[in-house]
Design a protein around this motif. Structure first.
Motif, short mmCIF file in Angstrom:
data_model
loop_
_atom_site.label_atom_id
_atom_site.label_comp_id
_atom_site.label_asym_id
_atom_site.label_seq_id
_atom_site.Cartn_x
_atom_site.Cartn_y
_atom_site.Cartn_z
N ILE A 139 0.84 -1.19 0.00
CA ILE A 139 0.00 0.00 0.00
C ILE A 139 0.88 1.25 0.00
O ILE A 139 0.61 2.22 -0.72
N CYS A 140 1.95 1.23 0.78
CA CYS A 140 2.87 2.38 0.83
C CYS A 140 3.57 2.59 -0.51
O CYS A 140 3.98 3.72 -0.82
N ASN A 141 3.73 1.53 -1.27
CA ASN A 141 4.34 1.65 -2.61
C ASN A 141 3.34 2.14 -3.65
O ASN A 141 3.71 2.43 -4.79
N GLY A 142 2.05 2.19 -3.25
CA GLY A 142 1.05 2.73 -4.15
C GLY A 142 0.32 1.72 -5.00
O GLY A 142 -0.49 2.10 -5.85
N PHE A 143 0.56 0.44 -4.78
CA PHE A 143 -0.16 -0.57 -5.57
C PHE A 143 -0.10 -1.92 -4.87
O PHE A 143 0.77 -2.17 -4.03
N ILE A 144 -1.06 -2.78 -5.24
CA ILE A 144 -1.09 -4.16 -4.76
C ILE A 144 -1.28 -5.06 -5.96
O ILE A 144 -2.14 -4.80 -6.82
N THR A 145 -0.48 -6.12 -6.05
CA THR A 145 -0.67 -7.13 -7.09
C THR A 145 -1.52 -8.26 -6.53
O THR A 145 -1.19 -8.83 -5.48
N VAL A 146 -2.61 -8.58 -7.21
CA VAL A 146 -3.52 -9.60 -6.71
C VAL A 146 -3.44 -10.85 -7.58
O VAL A 146 -2.80 -10.85 -8.64
N ALA A 176 -1.47 10.49 2.07
CA ALA A 176 -0.21 9.83 2.41
C ALA A 176 0.34 10.32 3.74
O ALA A 176 0.35 11.52 4.02
N VAL A 177 0.79 9.37 4.56
CA VAL A 177 1.44 9.70 5.82
C VAL A 177 2.94 9.55 5.62
O VAL A 177 3.42 8.46 5.29
N GLU A 203 10.75 11.59 4.95
CA GLU A 203 10.71 11.58 3.48
C GLU A 203 10.30 10.21 2.91
O GLU A 203 10.51 9.94 1.74
N LYS A 204 9.72 9.38 3.74
CA LYS A 204 9.27 8.06 3.29
C LYS A 204 7.80 7.88 3.65
O LYS A 204 7.37 8.21 4.76
N ILE A 205 7.03 7.36 2.68
CA ILE A 205 5.61 7.09 2.93
C ILE A 205 5.49 5.87 3.84
O ILE A 205 5.99 4.79 3.49
N ILE A 206 4.86 6.03 4.98
CA ILE A 206 4.70 4.91 5.91
C ILE A 206 3.27 4.39 5.95
O ILE A 206 3.00 3.35 6.52
N ASN A 207 2.35 5.14 5.30
CA ASN A 207 0.96 4.68 5.25
C ASN A 207 0.19 5.55 4.27
O ASN A 207 0.59 6.67 3.96
N ILE A 208 -0.89 5.00 3.76
CA ILE A 208 -1.85 5.78 2.97
C ILE A 208 -3.21 5.54 3.59
O ILE A 208 -3.72 4.41 3.57
N ASN A 209 -3.78 6.58 4.19
CA ASN A 209 -5.12 6.42 4.77
C ASN A 209 -6.11 7.30 4.01
O ASN A 209 -5.74 8.02 3.09
N TYR A 210 -7.35 7.20 4.38
CA TYR A 210 -8.42 7.90 3.65
C TYR A 210 -8.26 7.64 2.14
O TYR A 210 -8.10 8.57 1.35
N ILE A 211 -8.31 6.37 1.78
CA ILE A 211 -8.15 5.97 0.37
C ILE A 211 -9.21 6.67 -0.47
O ILE A 211 -10.41 6.61 -0.17
N SER A 212 -8.78 7.34 -1.55
CA SER A 212 -9.71 8.10 -2.39
C SER A 212 -9.91 7.49 -3.77
O SER A 212 -10.94 7.74 -4.40
N SER A 213 -8.95 6.69 -4.24
CA SER A 213 -9.06 6.13 -5.59
C SER A 213 -8.40 4.76 -5.66
O SER A 213 -7.38 4.52 -5.00
N LEU A 214 -8.99 3.89 -6.45
CA LEU A 214 -8.40 2.59 -6.78
C LEU A 214 -8.45 2.41 -8.29
O LEU A 214 -9.48 2.69 -8.91
N ASN A 215 -7.37 1.96 -8.86
CA ASN A 215 -7.32 1.72 -10.30
C ASN A 215 -6.93 0.27 -10.56
O ASN A 215 -5.79 -0.13 -10.33
#
Length: 310
Positions: free
Chosen positions: A78-85, A97-98, A102-114
């Motif tokens: 999730i922190c890398n911005g994608f998940i492979t299923v 992004a949290v 200088e490193k993303i440790i979390n993404i909350n309040y998800i707004s979009s999925l592609n």
């Protein structure tokens, strides 16, 4: 396509089934869902905008299904911005992004999925094999495949890996070390590649290219190293290291012209060092032009051929 519908919330899955005929389902390339916006489906002909408006609950339930009800387990992806299923499909994620140091440790309040629907096209690299491989010596040329986003370079690279790894028409398969930093080529799912990448391919994914290449060269002794989308500041050193170790390389990069490559300091350094023996430009899944390094003139020259990658 049925397997990707299983990753959506029940509401979205039912909407997609009702709007898409079996024929249209096969043509889907992307499904984008955004909070408080309609579903947008991208296919070969363009976009289809559905009437259903996505809620935050739809997004949360869909994310939970993607993460098999354990979002914590998928935190790094999730922190890398994608998940492979499973199936090789890739889900891009954006939101709040949290950042820490200088490193993303979390993404909350998800707004979009592609949802990018995986479609492996076997033999799509056939028309460029003769430029990349040399059957007489059973070797490959150090190759750079260049295109703008969406022109098919990753799809063609994947098929090249399969061909070179398994062998074809008198060409004996070679051991390939595949750096799949974003999980797009092999599409590993719990250690198993979801795409056919050949019988002699070793994969390392979700690791920066500089570290991954060193690990593969030291531990797996590849004859060919493959990586997608080079051009970062650390790529020159590791690619030089690989080539000087006697390993051949096949890479891709973003760009539309030779001038674009030269404007990228990293790529220009590799070009000036004559690392690449072939530079292939793609446009809308077709080869536009092919450059090659002439050892007699120490220059890149055009082969003057155009061919479709179909």
């Amino acid at each position: 396509m049925e397997n990707i519908l299983a990753f959506f919330s029940e509401n979205i899955a039912q909407i997609l089934k009702s709007y898409l005929s079996p024929k249209h389902i096969l043509e889907v390339e992307e499904i984008r869902i955004r909070a408080n916006n309609p579903i947008i489906i991208k296919n070969n002909d363009g976009e289809i905008i559905l009437d259903y408006i996505i809620t935050t609950d739809d997004l949360l339930r869909t994310l939970e299904k993607i993460c098999e009800n354990s979002i914590y387990t998928y935190q790094n992806q999730i922190c890398n911005g994608f998940i492979t299923v499973k199936g090789g499909h890739r889900v891009g994620i954006t939101g709040n992004a949290v950042v820490e140091g200088e490193k993303i440790i979390n993404i909350n309040y998800i707004s979009s999925l592609n949802f990018r629907v995986a479609k492996q096209i076997l033999d799509c690299s056939n028309s460029i094999l003769k430029y990349v491989t040399e059957t007489a010596t059973n070797t490959v040329k150090n190759t750079l495949i260049v295109s703008s986003p969406g022109a098919g370079k990753t799809t063609i690279l994947r098929d090249l890996v399969r061909k070179i790894s398994s062998g074809f028409n008198g060409f004996k398969g070679l051991t390939v070390g595949l750096v799949d930093e974003r999980g797009e080529i092999a599409a590993m799912y719990k250690g198993i590649p979801q795409n056919n990448i050949g019988i002699r391919t070793d994969v390392i994914d979700n690791v920066p290219k500089s570290e991954a290449m060193k690990l593969l060269i030291r531990s797996m002794a590849p004859q060919v190293i493959v990586a997608d989308e080079i051009g970062g500041i650390y790529d020159v050193e590791i690619i030089n290291y690989a080539v000087c170790s006697g390993v051949k390389g096949i890479f891709t990069a973003h760009g539309a012209t030779f001038t674009d490559l030269k404007l990228n300091h990293t790529l220009n350094t590799l070009i000036k060092d004559y690392i690449f023996e072939r530079i292939i430009f793609l446009e809308n899944k077709k080869v536009r032009e092919i450059d090659y390094f002439n050892p007699r003139t120490l220059k890149y020259e055009k082969l003057g051929e155009k061919t479709a990658c179909t």
